[in-house]
Write a protein that holds these residues in place. Structure first.
Motif, PDB file in Angstrom:
ATOM      1  N   GLY A  38     -44.866  54.377  -2.499  1.00  0.00           N
ATOM      2  CA  GLY A  38     -44.851  53.790  -1.320  1.00  0.00           C
ATOM      3  C   GLY A  38     -43.684  53.129  -2.163  1.00  0.00           C
ATOM      4  N   ALA A  39     -42.772  52.086  -0.936  1.00  0.00           N
ATOM      5  CA  ALA A  39     -42.015  50.807  -1.555  1.00  0.00           C
ATOM      6  C   ALA A  39     -42.940  49.853  -2.736  1.00  0.00           C
ATOM      7  N   GLN A  40     -41.664  49.018  -3.070  1.00  0.00           N
ATOM      8  CA  GLN A  40     -41.891  48.602  -4.430  1.00  0.00           C
ATOM      9  C   GLN A  40     -42.154  47.310  -3.483  1.00  0.00           C
ATOM     10  N   THR A  41     -43.254  46.895  -2.933  1.00  0.00           N
ATOM     11  CA  THR A  41     -43.246  45.187  -2.544  1.00  0.00           C
ATOM     12  C   THR A  41     -44.242  45.315  -3.052  1.00  0.00           C
ATOM     13  N   PHE A  42     -44.561  43.171  -2.861  1.00  0.00           N
ATOM     14  CA  PHE A  42     -45.913  43.414  -2.455  1.00  0.00           C
ATOM     15  C   PHE A  42     -46.777  43.990  -0.691  1.00  0.00           C
ATOM     16  N   LYS A  43     -47.677  44.232  -1.501  1.00  0.00           N
ATOM     17  CA  LYS A  43     -48.918  45.129   0.175  1.00  0.00           C
ATOM     18  C   LYS A  43     -50.152  45.564  -0.309  1.00  0.00           C
ATOM     19  N   VAL A  44     -50.532  45.203   1.162  1.00  0.00           N
ATOM     20  CA  VAL A  44     -51.967  45.908   1.085  1.00  0.00           C
ATOM     21  C   VAL A  44     -51.977  47.037   1.736  1.00  0.00           C
ATOM     22  N   VAL A  66     -59.942  53.761  -5.550  1.00  0.00           N
ATOM     23  CA  VAL A  66     -59.052  53.430  -4.977  1.00  0.00           C
ATOM     24  C   VAL A  66     -58.178  51.867  -4.446  1.00  0.00           C
ATOM     25  N   TYR A  67     -57.004  53.083  -4.031  1.00  0.00           N
ATOM     26  CA  TYR A  67     -56.189  51.917  -4.134  1.00  0.00           C
ATOM     27  C   TYR A  67     -56.105  51.333  -2.792  1.00  0.00           C
ATOM     28  N   VAL A  68     -55.747  49.953  -3.040  1.00  0.00           N
ATOM     29  CA  VAL A  68     -55.799  48.436  -2.157  1.00  0.00           C
ATOM     30  C   VAL A  68     -55.016  48.208  -1.917  1.00  0.00           C
ATOM     31  N   CYS A  69     -54.315  47.122  -2.809  1.00  0.00           N
ATOM     32  CA  CYS A  69     -52.199  46.375  -3.141  1.00  0.00           C
ATOM     33  C   CYS A  69     -52.190  46.635  -4.473  1.00  0.00           C
ATOM     34  N   GLN A  70     -51.096  46.101  -4.049  1.00  0.00           N
ATOM     35  CA  GLN A  70     -50.206  46.194  -5.431  1.00  0.00           C
ATOM     36  C   GLN A  70     -49.478  44.672  -5.061  1.00  0.00           C
ATOM     37  N   VAL A  71     -48.778  44.075  -6.060  1.00  0.00           N
ATOM     38  CA  VAL A  71     -48.485  43.275  -6.641  1.00  0.00           C
ATOM     39  C   VAL A  71     -46.655  43.410  -7.503  1.00  0.00           C
ATOM     40  N   PRO A  72     -45.673  43.516  -6.796  1.00  0.00           N
ATOM     41  CA  PRO A  72     -44.338  44.344  -7.845  1.00  0.00           C
ATOM     42  C   PRO A  72     -44.239  43.602  -9.187  1.00  0.00           C
ATOM     43  N   GLU A  73     -43.965  43.855 -10.108  1.00  0.00           N
ATOM     44  CA  GLU A  73     -43.443  43.863 -11.628  1.00  0.00           C
ATOM     45  C   GLU A  73     -41.972  42.504 -10.719  1.00  0.00           C
ATOM     46  N   ASN A  88     -45.472  42.201 -14.904  1.00  0.00           N
ATOM     47  CA  ASN A  88     -45.585  43.870 -14.927  1.00  0.00           C
ATOM     48  C   ASN A  88     -46.114  44.075 -13.608  1.00  0.00           C
ATOM     49  N   GLU A  89     -46.224  45.383 -13.144  1.00  0.00           N
ATOM     50  CA  GLU A  89     -46.460  46.196 -11.902  1.00  0.00           C
ATOM     51  C   GLU A  89     -48.034  45.549 -11.561  1.00  0.00           C
ATOM     52  N   THR A  90     -48.525  45.405 -10.388  1.00  0.00           N
ATOM     53  CA  THR A  90     -50.388  44.916 -11.094  1.00  0.00           C
ATOM     54  C   THR A  90     -50.864  45.786  -9.575  1.00  0.00           C
ATOM     55  N   TYR A  91     -51.981  46.299  -9.373  1.00  0.00           N
ATOM     56  CA  TYR A  91     -52.851  47.018  -8.530  1.00  0.00           C
ATOM     57  C   TYR A  91     -53.773  46.867  -8.400  1.00  0.00           C
ATOM     58  N   LEU A  92     -54.310  47.011  -7.025  1.00  0.00           N
ATOM     59  CA  LEU A  92     -56.232  46.519  -7.279  1.00  0.00           C
ATOM     60  C   LEU A  92     -56.187  48.297  -6.486  1.00  0.00           C
ATOM     61  N   LEU A  93     -58.244  48.627  -7.490  1.00  0.00           N
ATOM     62  CA  LEU A  93     -58.196  49.938  -7.292  1.00  0.00           C
ATOM     63  C   LEU A  93     -59.700  49.158  -7.034  1.00  0.00           C
ATOM     64  N   ALA A  94     -59.993  49.608  -5.683  1.00  0.00           N
ATOM     65  CA  ALA A  94     -61.611  49.311  -5.753  1.00  0.00           C
ATOM     66  C   ALA A  94     -63.051  50.545  -5.305  1.00  0.00           C
ATOM     67  N   CYS A  95     -63.581  49.781  -4.406  1.00  0.00           N
ATOM     68  CA  CYS A  95     -64.733  50.802  -4.813  1.00  0.00           C
ATOM     69  C   CYS A  95     -65.335  51.287  -3.667  1.00  0.00           C
ATOM     70  N   PRO A  96     -64.919  52.754  -3.027  1.00  0.00           N
ATOM     71  CA  PRO A  96     -65.350  52.809  -1.282  1.00  0.00           C
ATOM     72  C   PRO A  96     -66.672  52.602  -1.228  1.00  0.00           C
ATOM     73  N   SER A  97     -67.397  52.985  -1.837  1.00  0.00           N
ATOM     74  CA  SER A  97     -69.025  53.321  -1.820  1.00  0.00           C
ATOM     75  C   SER A  97     -69.601  50.989  -1.004  1.00  0.00           C
ATOM     76  N   HIS A  98     -68.990  50.116  -1.735  1.00  0.00           N
ATOM     77  CA  HIS A  98     -69.107  48.842  -1.588  1.00  0.00           C
ATOM     78  C   HIS A  98     -70.244  48.315  -2.683  1.00  0.00           C
ATOM     79  N   CYS A  99     -70.624  49.711  -3.819  1.00  0.00           N
ATOM     80  CA  CYS A  99     -72.327  49.082  -4.255  1.00  0.00           C
ATOM     81  C   CYS A  99     -72.151  47.820  -5.011  1.00  0.00           C
ATOM     82  N   ASP A 100     -71.199  47.206  -5.230  1.00  0.00           N
ATOM     83  CA  ASP A 100     -70.660  45.139  -5.412  1.00  0.00           C
ATOM     84  C   ASP A 100     -69.393  45.046  -5.383  1.00  0.00           C
TER      85      ASP A 100
END
Length: 110
Positions: A38-44, A66-73, A88-100
């Motif tokens: 995908g595009a290298q930009t701040f995105k959700v 699963v991938y949620v959002c990213q902050v470009p380098e 650094n390029e930073t990505y947030l991954l989250a639990c789709p089961s919403h266990c916590d």
């Protein structure tokens, strides 16, 4: 999503090297490059633009994160242009089961 069960209280004084800015979300067409990134930009949402190989992690509950959002380098967040996440390029991954509510995992790549 990033709420913690035992969240810390806000600091008495603001951090001098960071400045608060308004965040405006807008619809975005995430075009993929020839490698399927995908595009290298701040995105959700959308498709991540992995700087290295795609990261795959499992939650403590056993569900694939699963991938949620990213902050470009190199994205500047401070008045004195300090690079958040050491540039650094930073990505947030989250639990789709919403266990916590704290089931979010940061991934840094350079």
């Amino acid at each position: 999503m990033l709420l913690q069960r035992h969240a810390a209280l806000p600091a008495a004084e603001t951090e001098p090297s960071l400045c608060a800015l308004p965040l405006t979300l807008q619809t975005f067409e995430d075009t993929l490059d020839p490698h399927g990134l995908g595009a290298q930009t701040f995105k959700v949402g959308g498709t991540p633009s992995w700087a290295q190989d795609p990261a795959h992690y499992k939650c403590a509950c056993g569900t694939d994160l699963v991938y949620v959002c990213q902050v470009p380098e190199g994205m500047e967040f401070g008045a004195d242009t300090d690079g958040l996440f050491l540039g650094n390029e930073t990505y947030l991954l989250a639990c789709p089961s919403h266990c916590d509510p704290a089931a979010v995992w940061p991934v840094n790549q350079n």
